[in-house]
Design a protein around this motif. Structure first.
Motif, PDB file in Angstrom:
ATOM      1  N   ILE A 130       0.321  -1.462   0.159  1.00  0.00           N
ATOM      2  CA  ILE A 130       0.219  -0.363  -0.142  1.00  0.00           C
ATOM      3  C   ILE A 130       1.010   1.401  -0.381  1.00  0.00           C
ATOM      4  O   ILE A 130       1.317   1.642   0.975  1.00  0.00           O
ATOM      5  N   GLU A 131       0.192   1.926  -1.500  1.00  0.00           N
ATOM      6  CA  GLU A 131       1.387   2.938  -1.017  1.00  0.00           C
ATOM      7  C   GLU A 131       0.591   4.745  -0.872  1.00  0.00           C
ATOM      8  O   GLU A 131      -0.689   4.589  -0.946  1.00  0.00           O
ATOM      9  N   LYS A 132       1.079   5.303  -0.719  1.00  0.00           N
ATOM     10  CA  LYS A 132       0.136   6.543  -0.637  1.00  0.00           C
ATOM     11  C   LYS A 132      -1.193   6.906  -1.962  1.00  0.00           C
ATOM     12  O   LYS A 132      -0.011   6.746  -2.847  1.00  0.00           O
ATOM     13  N   GLY A 133      -2.061   7.961  -1.509  1.00  0.00           N
ATOM     14  CA  GLY A 133      -2.803   7.543  -2.781  1.00  0.00           C
ATOM     15  C   GLY A 133      -3.768   6.659  -2.598  1.00  0.00           C
ATOM     16  O   GLY A 133      -4.478   6.816  -3.309  1.00  0.00           O
ATOM     17  N   ASP A 134      -3.306   5.904  -2.649  1.00  0.00           N
ATOM     18  CA  ASP A 134      -3.837   4.004  -2.545  1.00  0.00           C
ATOM     19  C   ASP A 134      -5.124   4.022  -1.267  1.00  0.00           C
ATOM     20  O   ASP A 134      -5.597   4.379  -1.378  1.00  0.00           O
ATOM     21  N   VAL A 135      -6.761   3.895  -2.675  1.00  0.00           N
ATOM     22  CA  VAL A 135      -7.271   3.434  -1.902  1.00  0.00           C
ATOM     23  C   VAL A 135      -8.041   2.271  -1.541  1.00  0.00           C
ATOM     24  O   VAL A 135      -7.925   1.293  -2.111  1.00  0.00           O
ATOM     25  N   VAL A 136      -7.940   1.965   0.197  1.00  0.00           N
ATOM     26  CA  VAL A 136      -7.893   0.543   0.418  1.00  0.00           C
ATOM     27  C   VAL A 136      -9.480   0.084   1.457  1.00  0.00           C
ATOM     28  O   VAL A 136      -9.884   1.195   2.301  1.00  0.00           O
ATOM     29  N   SER A 137     -10.353  -0.560   1.064  1.00  0.00           N
ATOM     30  CA  SER A 137     -11.675  -0.525   2.008  1.00  0.00           C
ATOM     31  C   SER A 137     -11.539  -1.619   2.866  1.00  0.00           C
ATOM     32  O   SER A 137     -10.751  -2.345   2.942  1.00  0.00           O
ATOM     33  N   LEU A 138     -12.101  -1.312   3.873  1.00  0.00           N
ATOM     34  CA  LEU A 138     -11.942  -1.912   5.019  1.00  0.00           C
ATOM     35  C   LEU A 138     -13.188  -3.135   5.054  1.00  0.00           C
ATOM     36  O   LEU A 138     -14.423  -2.038   5.315  1.00  0.00           O
ATOM     37  N   TYR A 139     -13.736  -3.885   4.989  1.00  0.00           N
ATOM     38  CA  TYR A 139     -14.791  -4.785   5.682  1.00  0.00           C
ATOM     39  C   TYR A 139     -15.102  -5.133   6.731  1.00  0.00           C
ATOM     40  O   TYR A 139     -14.541  -6.649   7.054  1.00  0.00           O
ATOM     41  N   PHE A 140     -15.137  -4.819   8.176  1.00  0.00           N
ATOM     42  CA  PHE A 140     -14.439  -5.191   8.866  1.00  0.00           C
ATOM     43  C   PHE A 140     -15.848  -4.485   9.769  1.00  0.00           C
ATOM     44  O   PHE A 140     -16.571  -3.523  10.396  1.00  0.00           O
ATOM     45  N   MET A 141     -15.691  -5.268  10.864  1.00  0.00           N
ATOM     46  CA  MET A 141     -16.808  -4.594  12.457  1.00  0.00           C
ATOM     47  C   MET A 141     -15.826  -4.183  13.255  1.00  0.00           C
ATOM     48  O   MET A 141     -14.578  -3.334  13.575  1.00  0.00           O
ATOM     49  N   ASN A 142     -16.743  -3.383  14.550  1.00  0.00           N
ATOM     50  CA  ASN A 142     -16.217  -2.689  15.535  1.00  0.00           C
ATOM     51  C   ASN A 142     -15.134  -3.442  16.468  1.00  0.00           C
ATOM     52  O   ASN A 142     -15.446  -4.395  16.895  1.00  0.00           O
ATOM     53  N   LYS A 143     -14.236  -2.838  16.345  1.00  0.00           N
ATOM     54  CA  LYS A 143     -12.329  -3.267  17.132  1.00  0.00           C
ATOM     55  C   LYS A 143     -11.190  -2.619  16.724  1.00  0.00           C
ATOM     56  O   LYS A 143     -11.048  -1.675  16.198  1.00  0.00           O
ATOM     57  N   PRO A 144     -10.259  -2.745  18.082  1.00  0.00           N
ATOM     58  CA  PRO A 144      -9.661  -1.718  17.451  1.00  0.00           C
ATOM     59  C   PRO A 144      -8.550  -2.240  16.873  1.00  0.00           C
ATOM     60  O   PRO A 144      -7.761  -1.154  15.843  1.00  0.00           O
ATOM     61  N   LEU A 145      -8.450  -2.504  16.286  1.00  0.00           N
ATOM     62  CA  LEU A 145      -6.962  -3.059  15.068  1.00  0.00           C
ATOM     63  C   LEU A 145      -8.868  -2.437  13.976  1.00  0.00           C
ATOM     64  O   LEU A 145      -7.794  -1.985  12.937  1.00  0.00           O
ATOM     65  N   PHE A 146      -9.746  -2.120  13.462  1.00  0.00           N
ATOM     66  CA  PHE A 146     -10.166  -1.398  12.653  1.00  0.00           C
ATOM     67  C   PHE A 146      -9.244   0.209  12.734  1.00  0.00           C
ATOM     68  O   PHE A 146      -9.691   0.582  11.636  1.00  0.00           O
ATOM     69  N   LEU A 147      -9.400   0.636  13.774  1.00  0.00           N
ATOM     70  CA  LEU A 147      -9.080   1.562  14.503  1.00  0.00           C
ATOM     71  C   LEU A 147      -7.299   1.652  14.345  1.00  0.00           C
ATOM     72  O   LEU A 147      -6.543   3.074  13.254  1.00  0.00           O
ATOM     73  N   ILE A 148      -6.519   0.738  14.185  1.00  0.00           N
ATOM     74  CA  ILE A 148      -5.531   0.670  13.948  1.00  0.00           C
ATOM     75  C   ILE A 148      -4.872   0.357  12.188  1.00  0.00           C
ATOM     76  O   ILE A 148      -3.702   0.988  12.119  1.00  0.00           O
ATOM     77  N   ILE A 149      -6.202   0.247  11.818  1.00  0.00           N
ATOM     78  CA  ILE A 149      -5.254  -0.080  10.242  1.00  0.00           C
ATOM     79  C   ILE A 149      -5.989   1.740   9.525  1.00  0.00           C
ATOM     80  O   ILE A 149      -5.140   2.013   8.811  1.00  0.00           O
ATOM     81  N   TRP A 150      -7.169   1.550   9.955  1.00  0.00           N
ATOM     82  CA  TRP A 150      -7.388   3.851  10.172  1.00  0.00           C
ATOM     83  C   TRP A 150      -6.158   4.423   9.657  1.00  0.00           C
ATOM     84  O   TRP A 150      -5.772   4.962   8.951  1.00  0.00           O
ATOM     85  N   PHE A 151      -5.578   4.488  11.087  1.00  0.00           N
ATOM     86  CA  PHE A 151      -4.962   5.677  10.929  1.00  0.00           C
ATOM     87  C   PHE A 151      -3.173   5.244  10.701  1.00  0.00           C
ATOM     88  O   PHE A 151      -2.826   5.925  10.119  1.00  0.00           O
ATOM     89  N   SER A 152      -2.782   3.795  10.085  1.00  0.00           N
ATOM     90  CA  SER A 152      -1.873   3.277   9.865  1.00  0.00           C
ATOM     91  C   SER A 152      -1.840   3.673   8.331  1.00  0.00           C
ATOM     92  O   SER A 152      -1.070   3.946   7.521  1.00  0.00           O
TER      93      SER A 152
END
Length: 672
Positions: A130-152
């Motif tokens: 994954i690089e700058k400008g890429d659109v990354v879709s998240l198919y996730f339930m509520n959990k801390p890992l969702f937030l970790i990936i989002w901010f990453s």
């Protein structure tokens, strides 16, 4: 010049501080009318706007919220504060048996959260490409890992797109396709649902990478302090970024049935994390509980982000559970709760649940959108909640309104700012008068060709200003890769030649105190007996005066040989219509009560002419989709078997409708 602005503000702030502390009688009376107290508390927002529009927009060009989060997470005074609480269910435990012992609370500090983000960033960049400008879709339930990936993804300069994990088939494929997603990250907990469409995605979108994230293994890697970290270089992250570029992509339902991807720009995100917390009185001691899905902007943009930017705590419920709701709030020690749609009604209508009494009086604020006026005070009184924070916005809207009600002023409103704030914020949004003969059309003065503001308590559509009409997308980025849908919401030459505004498609009214109240979706009104009928107003009356009714939907039904549409009510009783299925006496009793409510509390043109009983389903965000109920077929539904009742004035009740009765209605023998 700057001093000329700051000095009066400083004096006003000092005067306001003294007045707020002493609160003499004259000020209390004055404040009840003009709510200056609320205005003075918003003075600090001016400094934030100066920083954003001058320093950030013109000098640093660092629009990403990553920088503000990083400052908090690396601040010695903040880094050991709890950023995230997660009440996680323990495998093998049963809440009905084990109660609060069926949960373990995961506490994540700002420091640990930040370091996990850097390790996740390394994985996303080096293992997933994954690089700058890429659109990354998240198919996730509520959990801390969702937030970790989002901010990453923010660290890398990539763009997260939040997918509804309930979607399958064509709607899911459409969401991935429309944002031109490079990769989809799939929560292994959602795998069974995702696999229903996996083969179809691979066939139709062969270039999209599908990566299943094993939560247990991934958390072990990102929490292991010996693993490598990565922080993107600022110049790479910020390259060519504009403040109207997308920070987050969320999806809103479209009129075609396929979701539309709404751009939540860095400008909008900034508003959400600076203006919104001030209006809602958030602070570093705020601990906000949300069980709303994080793929919605309510939970993510107006829940997670404000909490982290004010250095508070966000407590994430895995999913909404009525039975364990107050238990999770107790064990997370929350003082703020977030609601949406019908969640508050569920809470108010339920019997006492475990730990409810222990939480009484400990919630300082319940905030969200869609709280019905008839539930508002019941919620406060039952749970001892100090204040209600209702807001109005949408996934794509460039602005929001807020109502912070703590003293009875603004119950049921979507805005109750002070007098001065009203004047300033009215530059951003206004109500516009509608055509008296058709409430779906904005009225224009025949002499000037311009629009007008409605009078006090007169309905009007909420519209929001485009700051630069020559650059629409700077204020209203709209929908991804859908300029037709974006520009269809723009109206020009409204209050003066050359201006431009965004339509909301929602009707509002404003009262004598400047409070704004939601009236109806423009598609949720119909015309009967030469009058416009608000479906929401009729629904509220039925629900308020008929305690045995759980849910109610009003739509307009076309009646042969009649102008307009007649009111058609779909009714669901408290026990989901089971009480009337084989009990004629109970059915007649409810029909009689509905008739009396219609006669006593509704004008003749707004009374439901037809009634049927049907269980009403809700969306994943606890909202009713009225679209599926529109255009009902008389007399007995599409299959001819539906039991429908009509307003029978001769018998003073609702009586059964059949082909013969309907024929008499259509030929005028029975007058509606």
């Amino acid at each position: 010049m700057l001093g000329l602005v700051i000095a009066p503000l400083a004096i006003a702030s000092l005067f306001g501080y003294i007045v707020l502390k002493t609160e003499p009688t004259w000020f209390k009376n004055f404040n009840n009318k003009y709510r200056i107290k609320e205005d003075l508390q918003l003075v600090g927002v001016l400094g934030s706007f100066f920083h954003h529009y001058v320093i950030q927009s013109l000098i640093t060009k660092q629009f990403s919220l990553w920088y503000e989060f990083e400052l908090n997470a690396t601040n010695p005074n903040v880094m050991n504060t709890i950023a995230i609480k997660y009440p996680k269910s323990i495998k093998g435990k049963n809440f009905k048996i084990d109660g609060e012992n069926s949960f373990i609370v995961e506490n994540i500090t700002y420091k640990d959260f930040y370091e996990s983000i850097l390790r996740m960033s390394y994985i996303l960049k080096n293992e997933f490409g994954i690089e700058k400008g890429d659109v990354v879709s998240l198919y996730f339930m509520n959990k801390p890992l969702f937030l970790i990936i989002w901010f990453s993804l923010w660290n890398l300069g990539a763009i997260p797109a939040f997918l509804n994990y309930n979607l399958t088939s064509n709607p899911l494929i459409h969401c991935i396709k429309v944002v031109k997603s490079k990769i989809v990250l799939i929560d292994d907990e959602c795998l069974n649902n995702f696999n229903k469409t996996k083969q179809q995605i691979e066939n139709e979108l062969p270039n999209v990478l599908l990566k299943i994230i094993n939560e247990e293994n991934m958390l072990e890697k990102v929490n292991n302090k010996i693993n490598e970290q990565f922080r993107e270089i600022n110049s790479i992250r910020d390259l060519n970024v504009k403040y109207w570029d997308p920070a987050v992509l969320v999806f809103t339902s479209g009129t075609t049935g396929l979701p539309k991807s709404a751009v939540n720009s860095w400008r909008k995100i900034y508003m959400a994390t600076h203006l919104f917390p001030k209006a809602m009185h958030f602070s570093s001691i705020s601990n906000i509980y949300t069980a709303m899905p994080l793929y919605h902007g309510t939970a993510s943009i107006l829940g997670v982000l404000p909490a982290l930017i004010v250095k508070g705590t966000i407590s994430i419920g895995h999913k909404f559970s009525l039975s364990s709701y107050w238990t999770q709030i107790k064990i997370c020690k929350c003082n703020t709760i977030q609601y949406v749609g019908e969640v508050c009604r569920y809470l108010v209508d339920s019997s006492i649940t475990l730990n409810e009494n222990e939480c009484y009086g400990k919630i300082q604020l319940a905030y969200g959108n869609g709280l019905r006026p008839d539930i508002w005070m019941k919620l406060k009184e039952r749970f001892g909640i100090k204040a209600i924070g209702e807001f109005y916005s949408s996934s794509e809207a460039p602005f929001a309104t807020t109502c912070y009600e703590y003293n009875g002023i603004g119950i049921g409103a979507i805005r109750n700012n002070g007098y001065l704030a009203d004047k300033i914020l009215s530059l951003q949004y206004k109500l516009v008068k509608m055509d008296p003969n058709d409430e779906t059309i904005i009225y224009r003065n025949p002499n000037t060709g311009l629009c007008e503001v409605p009078g006090i308590n007169e309905k009007g559509e909420m519209i929001m200003r485009i700051l630069n009409p020559k650059n629409i997308k700077a204020t209203f980025p709209g929908y991804v890769n859908d300029d037709i849908a974006t520009y269809s919401k723009i109206i020009r030459d409204v209050f003066k030649k050359g201006d431009a505004w965004v339509r909301s498609d929602d009707l509002m009214r404003i009262d004598e105190l400047g409070c704004i109240y939601f009236v109806d979706r423009m598609g949720d009104t119909y015309r009967w007996k030469s009058e416009n009928v608000s479906t929401t107003e009729v629904e509220n009356q039925i629900l308020e005066f008929n305690k045995e009714i759980k849910n109610c939907v009003i739509v307009g039904a076309k009646v042969d040989n009649h102008e307009g549409r007649a009111g058609y009510a779909l009714i669901q009783t408290q026990n989901d219509n089971k009480d009337i299925e084989n009990n004629l006496n109970k059915l007649n009793e409810i029909l009689k009560e509905l008739y009396e409510t219609s006669i006593k509390h509704l004008p003749h043109f707004a009374r439901p002419v037809f009634i049927t009983f049907q269980n009403i389903s809700f969306s994943d965000s606890h909202k009713i989709s009225k679209k599926i109920f529109r255009d009902p077929i008389l007399p007995c539904g599409k299959n001819g078997l539906l039991k429908v009742y009509y307003l029978d004035g001769s018998k003073k009740t609702y009586s059964p409708l059949d082909d013969n009765i309907y024929a008499r209605i259509t030929n005028g023998d029975i007058r509606l």
